[in-house]
Design an enzyme around this catalytic site. Structure first.
Site, PDB file in Angstrom:
ATOM      1  N   SER A 172      28.118  73.937  10.879  1.00  0.00           N
ATOM      2  CA  SER A 172      27.144  75.025  10.851  1.00  0.00           C
ATOM      3  C   SER A 172      26.294  74.925  12.115  1.00  0.00           C
ATOM      4  O   SER A 172      26.830  74.944  13.218  1.00  0.00           O
ATOM      5  CB  SER A 172      26.310  74.956   9.568  1.00  0.00           C
ATOM      6  N   HIS A 199      29.979  78.302  10.284  1.00  0.00           N
ATOM      7  CA  HIS A 199      29.055  79.378   9.918  1.00  0.00           C
ATOM      8  C   HIS A 199      28.541  80.065  11.182  1.00  0.00           C
ATOM      9  O   HIS A 199      27.958  79.418  12.059  1.00  0.00           O
ATOM     10  CB  HIS A 199      27.866  78.826   9.138  1.00  0.00           C
ATOM     11  N   ASP A 291      26.730  72.821   2.564  1.00  0.00           N
ATOM     12  CA  ASP A 291      28.092  73.337   2.437  1.00  0.00           C
ATOM     13  C   ASP A 291      29.085  72.263   2.870  1.00  0.00           C
ATOM     14  O   ASP A 291      28.894  71.567   3.868  1.00  0.00           O
ATOM     15  CB  ASP A 291      28.288  74.593   3.284  1.00  0.00           C
TER      16      ASP A 291
END
Length: 350
Positions: A172, A199, A291
């Site tokens: 991310s 992401h 995540d």
């Protein structure tokens, strides 16, 4: 009489955007959170370094494409003089815009996100809260880490299995630069197929694949039913989960988001756990939130090996920390050691 502890001062935010409408939207969104405070606004990044020195923001929220000085040039200038966490916002992306944004990430910007949504957006509340959470978390990030770590010492890698058929990588904030760093250290065709969940704002999947292909490896957006090949990298497509079938073909899904993410690292690693079990591996790189942690735990429970990036080389240690905290990580390694770990996993047939 005991006085209550002083409250934490709000995070100071500087907004840089050439659109008055978007600046106003960003201002309203940031002002809606009492933990944040707008300390200034600029319609150009031309005088960004001077403004940061004068206003001392904790976070800069900045457009990607602007007249005079673009997001990449502004990021480079700021990181060279006054390193400050930068969150990039992008509305319209063409290939050249994506390249500028990703070069800004390489130069030290933390993340590329969509601007706050309009009131008509059905997911407005979630997207607004996600944006505010990112801005708050960015204040504690380390923008000078992770972009280049080739010279870091390699810690001892205790490889538990001889090979892996496929490895999934989750990232991310700070992830594009970390991914680029890892790929640049891998030999041509000398590693297992890699599935990547990164992401990013909408519209960047194709641009990320092209940008990572600068490492010299074949990188593409994964297609449903595509057979994975050693030495290839497959990026999750826009707004879809990516995983693997039992016969080593790419699975693409429009199932609901997992933990508000689609693509989701947890979905991908859980898919690898079901499809390959002990013959798959997972890597959780720098990023905010958690995540990938639950998926990493599922893969480890099936015998797969999991590596988390270490705090010293992470821009944001949130996702690796969550992976370690749930007991999923077999190893905690620097970026350079992660590249060597991936090489050591070659030999499994996809």
């Amino acid at each position: 009489m005991t006085l209550p502890p002083p409250s934490t001062p709000p995070t100071r935010v500087l907004i840089v955007h050439d659109s008055p409408t978007v600046r106003a939207s960003l201002r309203r969104t940031v002002a809606s959170d009492p933990r944040l405070r707008v300390v200034g606004e600029l319609d150009s990044a031309l005088h960004l370094v001077e403004a940061v020195g004068r206003l001392a923001p904790d976070v800069v929220v900045m457009d990607v494409v602007m007249p005079e000085v673009d997001g990449y040039q502004a990021t480079r200038a700021l990181m060279a003089s006054r390193p400050t966490p930068i969150v990039l916002v992008s509305q319209v992306v063409d290939p050249s815009d994506a390249s500028v944004a990703l070069e800004a990430i390489r130069a030290g910007a933390l993340a590329i996100v969509d601007p706050p949504p309009p009131p008509s957006d059905a997911a407005r509340s979630f997207r607004r809260d996600s944006f505010l959470s990112l801005v708050r978390s960015a204040a504690n990030a380390h923008p000078s880490r992770g972009a280049t770590s080739h010279d870091a010492p390699v810690s001892r890698v205790r490889t538990l299995r001889r090979s892996a058929r496929v490895i999934g990588i989750v990232a991310s904030a700070g992830g594009p630069a970390a991914l680029s760093s890892v790929l640049e250290q891998l030999p041509r065709r000398g590693f297992p197929p890699l599935l990547v969940v990164q992401h990013l704002a909408k519209g960047f999947s194709d641009g990320l694949a092209r940008w990572l292909a600068g490492s010299g490896h074949p990188v593409s957006v994964g297609g449903a039913g595509e057979r994975v090949e050693p030495g290839h990298v497959y990026v999750a497509p826009e707004d879809r989960h990516i995983g693997l079938t039992a016969d080593a073909r790419i699975a693409i899904s429009d199932e609901p988001p997992v933990g508000f993410f689609r693509p989701s690292g947890t979905w991908m690693l859980s898919s690898l756990a079901r499809a390959l079990g002990p013959d798959a591996g997972g890597v959780v790189l720098t990023g905010m939130g958690d995540d990938g942690a639950a998926g990493a735990r599922a893969l480890r429970d099936r015998g797969g090996e999991i590596v988390a990036q270490d705090e010293a080389s992470s821009v944001v240690f949130g996702m690796p920390r969550a992976t370690i905290a749930c007991g999923a990580a077999n190893e905690v390694l620097s970026l350079r050691a992660i590249a060597q770990w991936i090489v050591d996993k070659r030999g499994g047939e996809p």
